[in-house]
Design a protein around this motif. Structure first.
Motif, PDB file in Angstrom:
ATOM      1  N   HIS A  79      25.726  80.836   1.247  1.00  0.00           N
ATOM      2  CA  HIS A  79      26.675  81.587   0.434  1.00  0.00           C
ATOM      3  C   HIS A  79      28.001  80.830   0.424  1.00  0.00           C
ATOM      4  O   HIS A  79      28.580  80.567   1.488  1.00  0.00           O
ATOM      5  CB  HIS A  79      26.874  82.985   1.001  1.00  0.00           C
TER       6      HIS A  79
ATOM      7  N   ASP B 241      22.720  71.135  -4.060  1.00  0.00           N
ATOM      8  CA  ASP B 241      22.765  72.091  -5.160  1.00  0.00           C
ATOM      9  C   ASP B 241      24.176  72.561  -5.508  1.00  0.00           C
ATOM     10  O   ASP B 241      24.337  73.418  -6.383  1.00  0.00           O
ATOM     11  CB  ASP B 241      21.891  73.306  -4.844  1.00  0.00           C
TER      12      ASP B 241
ATOM     13  N   ASP C 194      19.305  87.239   3.038  1.00  0.00           N
ATOM     14  CA  ASP C 194      18.775  86.412   1.962  1.00  0.00           C
ATOM     15  C   ASP C 194      18.952  84.930   2.284  1.00  0.00           C
ATOM     16  O   ASP C 194      19.762  84.536   3.100  1.00  0.00           O
ATOM     17  CB  ASP C 194      19.415  86.755   0.624  1.00  0.00           C
ATOM     18  N   GLN C 195      18.154  84.101   1.627  1.00  0.00           N
ATOM     19  CA  GLN C 195      18.117  82.681   1.914  1.00  0.00           C
ATOM     20  C   GLN C 195      19.260  81.947   1.223  1.00  0.00           C
ATOM     21  O   GLN C 195      19.886  82.428   0.283  1.00  0.00           O
ATOM     22  CB  GLN C 195      16.776  82.103   1.451  1.00  0.00           C
ATOM     23  N   GLY C 196      19.504  80.730   1.691  1.00  0.00           N
ATOM     24  CA  GLY C 196      20.491  79.876   1.061  1.00  0.00           C
ATOM     25  C   GLY C 196      21.864  79.975   1.707  1.00  0.00           C
ATOM     26  O   GLY C 196      22.113  80.780   2.607  1.00  0.00           O
TER      27      GLY C 196
ATOM     28  N   SER D 181      26.098  75.965 -10.290  1.00  0.00           N
ATOM     29  CA  SER D 181      25.439  76.901  -9.380  1.00  0.00           C
ATOM     30  C   SER D 181      26.314  78.098  -9.025  1.00  0.00           C
ATOM     31  O   SER D 181      25.897  78.951  -8.235  1.00  0.00           O
ATOM     32  CB  SER D 181      25.022  76.175  -8.099  1.00  0.00           C
TER      33      SER D 181
ATOM     34  N   VAL E 167      23.438  78.642  -2.781  1.00  0.00           N
ATOM     35  CA  VAL E 167      22.747  77.375  -3.016  1.00  0.00           C
ATOM     36  C   VAL E 167      21.727  77.146  -1.914  1.00  0.00           C
ATOM     37  O   VAL E 167      21.903  77.577  -0.766  1.00  0.00           O
ATOM     38  CB  VAL E 167      23.737  76.198  -3.087  1.00  0.00           C
ATOM     39  N   ALA E 168      20.657  76.455  -2.271  1.00  0.00           N
ATOM     40  CA  ALA E 168      19.602  76.171  -1.298  1.00  0.00           C
ATOM     41  C   ALA E 168      20.051  75.143  -0.275  1.00  0.00           C
ATOM     42  O   ALA E 168      19.622  75.160   0.882  1.00  0.00           O
ATOM     43  CB  ALA E 168      18.349  75.693  -2.021  1.00  0.00           C
ATOM     44  N   GLY E 169      20.903  74.231  -0.677  1.00  0.00           N
ATOM     45  CA  GLY E 169      21.360  73.185   0.218  1.00  0.00           C
ATOM     46  C   GLY E 169      22.519  72.426  -0.388  1.00  0.00           C
ATOM     47  O   GLY E 169      22.954  72.702  -1.519  1.00  0.00           O
TER      48      GLY E 169
END
Length: 304
Positions: free
Chosen positions: A83, A106, A79-81, A120, A101-103
């Motif tokens: 951890h 975030d 999965d993206q983001g 988040s 979080v995306a980056g």
């Protein structure tokens, strides 16, 4: 080249005293899952851009960054983001939270500094256990830590992580229990499982106990001696309320439940049975005195 102990049989079996050696500057934690290659020093920022930026922001705020990965796993999650886990290990009510979080933008690290769960992230209701396996910092951490992490993960699925350097290579294998920041060193697989199960029950064990991170080493020693004296094992029942130092001697007031003790400690040198990788001498602590304090008596106001 990673260092290692010249005589590994002597240094990592509990022969070296572990007391009062938990990392002092670790009250706030940022754990970033990254199964790729770990640089020898995170502050070098030799990591992918988003992770380097998170590490930089953490260091700027006095947060301890750690890279983590699942035992035995060297591939990135599907999965993206990013951890992440954040831990507030200060005070009597520490907490642990998890997020994706995306980056870097975030994750509100200022909230963590303030003791507030970032928006988040969501709170965790189970502890996590970190085993240092950072080969590029010290070969012993990988040699001893890797099998310990895998063994512990079999008993406590989803609660165990390999981690980068936590401090104290001479104490490999190192185990950290979050959110309280409880440190153990020179751990065998059996000792690690015992310590982890004790922590899950809200207790510490004193065998190979390094201390609680984020407090000065003399205070860690005072807490340790108070626990030895009283037999108190509850994580939250013992705390150093105040301390003062006069030269090398430290006097601390330690609360054990409803009882307070005046504990006086001083440094003591220990010569390890191994080579120079562990230093010629190691500083530990000696108990000078331990006295129970009389309860504070409050005067009863006169009736008029």
């Amino acid at each position: 080249m990673a260092r290692g102990c010249d005589h590994p049989a002597g240094c990592h079996t509990g022969a070296v005293p572990t007391m009062a050696s938990a990392t002092v500057g670790a009250r706030l934690w940022l754990l970033i899952e990254y199964p790729g290659p770990w640089p020898s020093h995170l502050e070098s920022l030799a990591l992918p851009g988003p992770i380097s930026e998170l590490v930089r922001r953490a260091l700027d705020r006095g947060i301890r960054p750690q890279l983590i990965r699942r035992p035995g796993r060297r591939t990135r999650p599907r999965d993206q983001g990013l951890h992440v886990l954040v831990a507030y290990a200060a005070g009597e009510s520490p907490w642990l939270a998890r997020g994706v979080v995306a980056g870097p933008d975030d994750l509100d690290l200022d909230a963590l500094v303030a003791g507030v769960v970032p928006e988040s992230c969501i709170l965790e209701d189970e502890p996590v256990f970190l085993v240092c396996t950072h080969a590029k910092r010290n070969a012993c951490c990988a040699r001893i830590g890797l099998p310990l992490a895998r063994s512990l993960a079999e008993k406590l699925p989803d609660r165990v992580w390999e981690t980068s350097h936590v401090g104290g290579d001479r104490y490999a294998a190192n185990l950290v229990c979050l959110p309280h920041g409880i440190f153990y060193g020179s751990m065998s697989q059996a000792a690690a499982l015992t310590a982890a199960n004790a922590y899950r029950s809200g207790e510490v064990i004193l065998d190979r106990y390094r201390g609680r991170a984020g407090i000065p080493e003399p205070s860690q020693a005072a807490e340790h001696f108070a626990r030895v004296h009283t037999g108190e094992r509850s994580v939250g029942a013992v705390a150093v309320e105040s301390s003062r130092s006069d030269g090398d001697v430290t006097e601390a007031i330690v609360r054990c439940g409803d009882v307070r003790f005046q504990v006086v400690v001083e440094p003591s040198a220990f010569t390890p049975p191994c080579g120079t990788a562990c230093a010629e001498t190691i500083t530990t602590y000696r108990l000078v005195s331990l006295d129970r304090l009389a309860p504070v008596q409050y005067a009863t106001p006169a009736l008029t």
